[in-house]
Design an enzyme around this catalytic site. Sequence first.
Site, PDB file in Angstrom:
ATOM      1  N   ASP A  15       0.840  -1.191   0.000  1.00  0.00           N
ATOM      2  CA  ASP A  15       0.000   0.000   0.000  1.00  0.00           C
ATOM      3  C   ASP A  15       0.878   1.244   0.000  1.00  0.00           C
ATOM      4  O   ASP A  15       1.956   1.250   0.590  1.00  0.00           O
ATOM      5  CB  ASP A  15      -0.924   0.018   1.213  1.00  0.00           C
ATOM      6  CG  ASP A  15      -0.146   0.084   2.522  1.00  0.00           C
ATOM      7  OD1 ASP A  15       0.131   1.209   3.002  1.00  0.00           O
ATOM      8  OD2 ASP A  15       0.217  -0.977   3.060  1.00  0.00           O
ATOM      9  N   SER A  16       0.421   2.295  -0.660  1.00  0.00           N
ATOM     10  CA  SER A  16       1.099   3.584  -0.702  1.00  0.00           C
ATOM     11  C   SER A  16       2.545   3.428  -1.159  1.00  0.00           C
ATOM     12  O   SER A  16       2.805   2.904  -2.242  1.00  0.00           O
ATOM     13  CB  SER A  16       0.982   4.267   0.659  1.00  0.00           C
ATOM     14  OG  SER A  16       1.330   5.625   0.583  1.00  0.00           O
ATOM     15  N   ALA A  17       3.524   3.843  -0.343  1.00  0.00           N
ATOM     16  CA  ALA A  17       4.919   3.664  -0.724  1.00  0.00           C
ATOM     17  C   ALA A  17       5.253   2.182  -0.875  1.00  0.00           C
ATOM     18  O   ALA A  17       6.109   1.803  -1.695  1.00  0.00           O
ATOM     19  CB  ALA A  17       5.845   4.308   0.313  1.00  0.00           C
TER      20      ALA A  17
END
Length: 316
Positions: free
Chosen positions: A177-179
């Site tokens: 998720d995300s980074a």
Amino acid sequence: MALYFTHLYFPLSFLIICLYVNSTFAGKAHNFYPLFKVDADGSIHRYQETKFVPPSYNHKTGVQSKDVTILPEQNVSARLYLPKISGKNKKVPLLLYIHGGGFCVQSAFSPMYDSYLHKLTAEANVIAVSIDYRLAPEHPIPSCYDDSWAVMKWVEQRTETWLKQHANFSRVYLAGDSAGANIAHNMMVRASEESHFLPSLVGMVLVDPYFGNDKPDTLWTYLCPKTTGIYDPRFNPAAHPRLLSKLNCSKVLVCTAGKDFLRERAWTYYETVRKSGWKGKVGIKEIEGEGHVFHLFNQTSEKAKVLMKSLVEFLA
């Protein structure tokens, strides 16, 4: 990249504004509130300390976890999750998961990620390897990529007991998720380029991916001092459709949220993969009315359950 404090919620849009306003020129102090600040002497201070929880056994789901150190000298490790196994030699899919946090906060051992991986392991019936990598800015990018690749190569050796007995190495997935989604994508690219990587990578799930969008990004530029610029393929993969066309897996699921500041970047990645000539199947799931990584902060909400269902179906 959204952060929860005890009483305050900082959406990603607020975070990006703070990054732009509070960052100063190189050689002086830098303030990346609410993530971290760097004093003029180079001292780094995070605004929120990440708590850690030990591995455990969940009596309700039967999922158990344990920690493994991969590279002791670099403090690279992983938390493994084993679902309830009915047979001694039963094989289940293997999921390599990479946590988010803007490359600079959070951990595979935090309460939030430990809770989420317990749920995902139980519902998807997979063995999960949750990768804990060194954080920037103490360890600038590409340390997170190097550490994650080291864990993948360790997994490839098949020496760990749980993996050796129960992991189906013909059904291996990457997710983040995300980074962490950014890192997962880059791990897929590297595995695709190195034909001798033995586990069979079937698919990849990117939840609210932190990618670039042809514009300067203050956080990425600071954390990756050797970046090649706004078209760096590690940060802006949509600028390199030929690279995306060579992904060595059969399916990709991109997930985003209606109020996520990175929503358009997720859609751009999806559209670029779809039009790149890649032979696999790419899909996108958008949860309306929610913000960045909402499913981690409110894991029992109805919309978090909808997103979880999409991941479970993808991994099935």
